[in-house]
Design an enzyme around this catalytic site. Structure first.
Site, PDB file in Angstrom:
ATOM      1  N   ASP A  45       4.573  -3.900   0.061  1.00  0.00           N
ATOM      2  CA  ASP A  45       4.447  -4.480  -1.111  1.00  0.00           C
ATOM      3  C   ASP A  45       6.273  -3.569  -0.994  1.00  0.00           C
ATOM      4  OD1 ASP A  45       3.263  -3.291  -2.218  1.00  0.00           O
ATOM      5  OD2 ASP A  45       3.193  -4.483  -3.657  1.00  0.00           O
ATOM      6  N   SER A  46       5.728  -1.669  -1.140  1.00  0.00           N
ATOM      7  CA  SER A  46       6.910  -1.467  -0.908  1.00  0.00           C
ATOM      8  C   SER A  46       8.147  -1.514  -0.871  1.00  0.00           C
ATOM      9  CB  SER A  46       6.717   0.797  -0.629  1.00  0.00           C
ATOM     10  OG  SER A  46       5.856   0.395   0.531  1.00  0.00           O
ATOM     11  N   ASP A  84       0.356  -6.593   2.714  1.00  0.00           N
ATOM     12  CA  ASP A  84       0.190  -6.265   1.647  1.00  0.00           C
ATOM     13  C   ASP A  84       0.402  -7.365   0.539  1.00  0.00           C
ATOM     14  OD1 ASP A  84      -0.680  -4.675  -0.436  1.00  0.00           O
ATOM     15  OD2 ASP A  84       1.581  -3.510  -0.206  1.00  0.00           O
ATOM     16  N   LYS A 114      -4.232  -6.809   2.926  1.00  0.00           N
ATOM     17  CA  LYS A 114      -4.546  -5.268   1.518  1.00  0.00           C
ATOM     18  C   LYS A 114      -4.256  -6.069   0.262  1.00  0.00           C
ATOM     19  CE  LYS A 114      -1.856  -2.226   0.953  1.00  0.00           C
ATOM     20  NZ  LYS A 114      -1.597  -1.917  -0.486  1.00  0.00           N
ATOM     21  N   GLU A 116      -4.815  -4.844  -4.195  1.00  0.00           N
ATOM     22  CA  GLU A 116      -4.386  -4.265  -5.022  1.00  0.00           C
ATOM     23  C   GLU A 116      -5.994  -3.864  -6.295  1.00  0.00           C
ATOM     24  OE1 GLU A 116      -1.069  -2.938  -6.844  1.00  0.00           O
ATOM     25  OE2 GLU A 116      -0.327  -2.250  -5.461  1.00  0.00           O
ATOM     26  N   GLU A 183      -4.768   5.796  -3.365  1.00  0.00           N
ATOM     27  CA  GLU A 183      -3.452   6.002  -3.460  1.00  0.00           C
ATOM     28  C   GLU A 183      -3.474   7.051  -4.728  1.00  0.00           C
ATOM     29  OE1 GLU A 183       0.026   3.681  -3.700  1.00  0.00           O
ATOM     30  OE2 GLU A 183       0.668   4.980  -3.998  1.00  0.00           O
TER      31      GLU A 183
HETATM   32  O1  KIV Z   1       2.911  -0.775  -0.551  1.00  0.00           O
HETATM   33  C1  KIV Z   1       2.828   0.050   0.323  1.00  0.00           C
HETATM   34  O2  KIV Z   1       3.835   0.599   0.895  1.00  0.00           O
HETATM   35  C2  KIV Z   1       1.588   0.631  -0.395  1.00  0.00           C
HETATM   36  C3  KIV Z   1       0.982   1.610   0.606  1.00  0.00           C
HETATM   37  C4  KIV Z   1       1.820   3.004  -0.672  1.00  0.00           C
HETATM   38  C5  KIV Z   1      -0.158   2.081   0.923  1.00  0.00           C
HETATM   39  O3  KIV Z   1       0.068  -0.017  -1.088  1.00  0.00           O
END
Ligand code: KIV
Length: 276
Positions: A45-46, A84, A114, A116, A183
């Site tokens: 989600d970056s 994510d 993934k 959090e 992280e």
């Molecule tokens: O969204 C992302 O890129 C991440 C990584 C920083 C692990 O969650």
């Protein structure tokens, strides 16, 4: 070619082999990451920050994530693709979380998701696993908690938070995740967690003792103009190269030197004559 599986990832820790993971958000870069033999691609989600220009990851939606996951999957044959789960896609109810995780697999074509969080997400993680969807956990400096943390701050520096991170990692391992992203945690704490759990840890800003590493691709290629965290190594610096090419293009278009004859198409003279 077969894709990297969860068994392959778990097996790497047993064999003491490091795991490589990078983010990607589009077809072209995903194809290059895949060809380079990287084990796992995270459609992170970056994306919100590096591709969509938001200040943080909180505005990213499920629709954004599915759209980009599909593009990444189309570009890959070998790497495991991990979707994510964005902010609010797994917080409201467990039912909604399972449905959204399922969308990454069914619509996006990803092989895993993934999300959090530690202890507070165990029931959600278990429900997603019950739906036969492999889960990567993510603890430490979890960017979706930026407002709660009061900024992007390293986590686990005091005894209480360090102990909580160790506890969270063990609970996630027990729940059945196949890897844990750590992280923004101190190197020695990441080492301790890596030793304490049987599932691979994948570090970002967590030092070299983790079982694998992940970076945001735009950061490591040097093509993001925003803030670059201290833990990033730029493996190349594309930004000045891209800027030079863009400026050359502008100059050549303005000077009329691009396109050249070789970039054009021809028409037969007899057709051309009839046009006049
Ligand atoms: O969204 C992302 O890129 C991440 C990584 C920083 C692990 O969650």
């Amino acid at each position: 070619m077969t894709r990297v599986s969860t068994a392959n990832i778990r097996g790497k820790k047993l064999k003491n082999e490091k795991i490589s993971m990078l983010t990607a958000y589009d077809y072209s870069l995903a194809a290059m990451v895949d060809e380079a033999g990287i084990d796992m691609i995270l459609v992170g989600d970056s994306l919100g920050m590096v591709s969509l220009g938001y200040e943080n990851t909180l505005s990213v939606t499920m629709e954004d994530m599915i759209h980009h996951t599909k593009a990444v999957v189309r570009g890959t044959k070998h790497a495991m693709v991990v979707g994510d789960m964005p902010f609010m896609s797994y917080h409201v109810s467990i039912k909604e979380a399972v449905r959204n995780a399922g969308r990454f697999i069914q619509e996006g074509g990803a092989q895993a998701v993934k999300l959090e969080g530690g202890q507070e997400r165990i029931a959600t993680v278990k429900a997603i696993l019950d739906a036969q969807i492999p889960v990567v956990a993510h603890i430490g400096l979890t960017p979706q908690s930026v407002n709660q943390f009061g900024g992007f701050k390293v986590q686990g520096k005091d005894l209480e938070t360090a102990q909580k991170l160790i506890r969270d990692a063990k609970l996630l391992e027990e729940a059945g995740v196949f890897s844990i992203v750590l992280e923004g945690v101190p190197t020695q704490l990441a080492k301790r967690i890596t030793e304490e759990v049987s599932v691979p840890t994948i570090g970002i800003g967590a030092g070299h003792y983790c079982d694998g590493q992940v970076l945001v691709i735009n950061d490591m290629l040097g093509m993001f103009k925003g803030h670059i965290p201290k833990f990033v190594k730029k493996f190349t610096n594309l930004e000045p190269l891209i800027m030079a090419a863009l400026k050359d293009y502008k100059s050549e278009v303005e000077a009329g030197t691009f396109p050249g004859e070789e970039h054009g198409f021809t028409i037969n003279d007899d057709v051309l004559e009839k046009l006049y």
